[in-house]
Design an enzyme around this catalytic site. Structure first.
Site, PDB file in Angstrom:
ATOM      1  N   CYS A   1     -72.299 -19.940   6.240  1.00  0.00           N
ATOM      2  CA  CYS A   1     -73.134 -19.123   5.370  1.00  0.00           C
ATOM      3  C   CYS A   1     -74.527 -18.969   5.960  1.00  0.00           C
ATOM      4  CB  CYS A   1     -73.187 -19.747   3.988  1.00  0.00           C
ATOM      5  SG  CYS A   1     -71.553 -19.779   3.263  1.00  0.00           S
TER       6      CYS A   1
ATOM      7  N   TYR B   1     -80.596 -20.865  20.417  1.00  0.00           N
ATOM      8  CA  TYR B   1     -81.421 -20.210  21.446  1.00  0.00           C
ATOM      9  C   TYR B   1     -80.774 -18.994  22.104  1.00  0.00           C
ATOM     10  CZ  TYR B   1     -79.815 -24.751  23.473  1.00  0.00           C
ATOM     11  OH  TYR B   1     -79.136 -25.887  23.802  1.00  0.00           O
TER      12      TYR B   1
END
Ligand SMILES: *Cc1c(COP(=O)(O)O)cnc(C)c1O
Length: 432
Positions: free
Chosen positions: A356, A329
């Site tokens: 990744c 967030y």
């Protein structure tokens, strides 16, 4: 001072952070016992000791370990858990059962059984059928359980959508429609296996003003009045939740506990006088505000990629696996090169993790000292929802946590090993 700079090095609760990184490895969560204790003291001084018949239940989900249970118990707080695993941790730390409260919007039957077997203090019922399940378990075991109803007060608080919980369109709480809430209350009042204690609300998290708390309180007080008028039943308790914001960056205008709680207590006292009732016992559930600023994370800097004219990426040896909040967030953090703490912050970089995912960024546009491979980077205010939200994505082990106090450090969570991570994996006969 919890954070200090001496000889160009960041110290945290008296500990040299570069030495901590050397001794325990990185990434490393560092929790200051002094800071946690100071927060608990502020709660005692400005709430628990100021107002009679009050409790503070630390919201365990922010950061829970066996040692944290010990600190919370010693500091005179109760514990708010939201899962069987958190409850189990509390039980294993011998946390007093009567001081445990159980929240959650979808508690399983197994979790409720564990809670009732252990005779925990309160179950905060978050759905209409949950009461039936609790009644069934209590009947079978010949027990009686204290419950509160979590209501959805229908207020929209000013925080990121994922951490707003009080608006009507929410998975949390029981909506305040007459045909829903009143039958539920009647059922709880009349059940021989239930002590109906009252209502609970929690409007959101990382709140920097008291508006939504006060609005929700107004709604709850009206409901308490309705219950007195309708059933002549005075609910003895009111839980007003947590959500008190902390300082992540200089933009966060953090407020004291008193700023939130004093006006609420004043309203509740007034209301109780008007209604001519004993003021209900008031419970708060602070999580983030106790541990957030009490923790930092130490990383070692690795690859530095300077894309001329575009962006300079400074990568560290952790990331979204130990702190998902920026990716989840867009949470903002600040940090410092811990071994260059006095040096001018002349570089503008992006601190990225090693996972990744392009979204695995810890701090976008950080002003830091010119960094090199091998430097130690400290991110501040990571004590809440870091360790507790950690994952093994990319099979990165969960970091160790050390507890520091006045220059001393002790491990409270060992670093996960590769073997820990695959301990539950099996190769079935068909693949052997
Ligand atoms: C998460 C939560 C809290 C704690 O919120 P903080 O923002 O960490 O203070 C309190 N009560 C309930 C029910 C929660 O879900």
């Amino acid at each position: 001072m919890i954070k200090e700079i001496k000889n160009n090095i960041l110290y945290f609760d008296g500990c040299n952070t570069v030495e901590l990184a050397e001794k325990y490895g990185t990434p490393l969560y560092v929790m200051s016992e002094t800071a946690i204790v100071e927060k608990c003291k502020e709660i005692r001084d400005t709430f628990l000791n100021k107002y009679e018949r009050t409790r503070a239940a630390y919201a365990a989900k922010a950061f829970l370990t066996l040692s944290m249970c010990r600190i919370i118990e010693r500091e005179g707080l109760c514990l708010d858990v939201v899962s069987g695993g958190e409850l189990y941790t509390a039980i294993k730390a011998n946390f007093p059962a009567e001081k445990i409260e159980f929240n959650g919007n979808n508690k399983s039957i197994g979790e409720l059984e564990l809670a009732i077997d252990y005779n925990i203090g309160r179950i905060i019922v978050d759905g209409l059928d949950e009461l039936d399940i609790i009644e069934g378990i209590c009947k079978k075991k010949g027990k009686k359980t204290n419950i509160l109803y979590r209501i959805t007060p229908g207020v929209k608080s000013d925080s990121h959508d994922y951490i707003v919980t009080g608006k009507k369109d929410s998975k949390f709480g029981i909506p305040l429609d007459d045909e829903v809430i009143f039958p539920a209350i009647e059922k709880a009042i009349n059940s021989p296996h239930i002590n109906f204690m009252g209502f609970h609300f929690h409007v959101g998290s990382q709140l920097l003003n008291n508006e939504s708390h006060l609005k929700a309180l107004g709604t709850a007080l009206k409901l308490i009045k309705d219950i007195i008028d309708k059933y002549n039943y005075v609910t003895p308790e009111l839980n007003i939740g947590g959500g008190f914001g902390i300082k992540y960056t200089d933009d966060d205008d953090k407020k004291s506990y008193a700023y939130f709680l004093d006006p609420m207590m004043e309203r509740i006292e007034e209301f109780s006088k008007e209604m001519n009732i004993t003021r209900p016992e008031i419970v708060i559930e602070p999580g983030r505000s106790i541990v957030g600023e009490s923790g930092i994370t130490l990383y070692t800097i690795g690859t530095i990629k300077d894309i001329k004219g575009i962006r300079k990426y400074v990568s560290v040896d952790g990331g979204m696996t130990d702190n998902i909040r920026p990716a989840l967030y867009q949470a903002k953090y600040e940090g410092i090169v811990a071994n260059k703490a006095d040096m001018a912050k002349t570089d503008l970089v992006t601190i990225s993790g090693k996972c990744c995912e392009s979204g695995d960024i810890l701090i976008k546009d950080a002003h830091i000292a010119i960094a090199e491979r091998g430097d130690i980077f400290a991110v501040f205010s990571t004590g809440a929802y870091g360790y507790s939200m950690a994952s093994n994505y990319n099979k990165n082990p969960v970091p160790a946590t050390v507890l520091v106090k006045d220059g001393k450090s002790e491990i409270i969570v060992k670093r996960q090993t590769y073997d820990h991570m695959i301990a539950n994996e099996v190769i079935p006969e068909s693949l052997k």
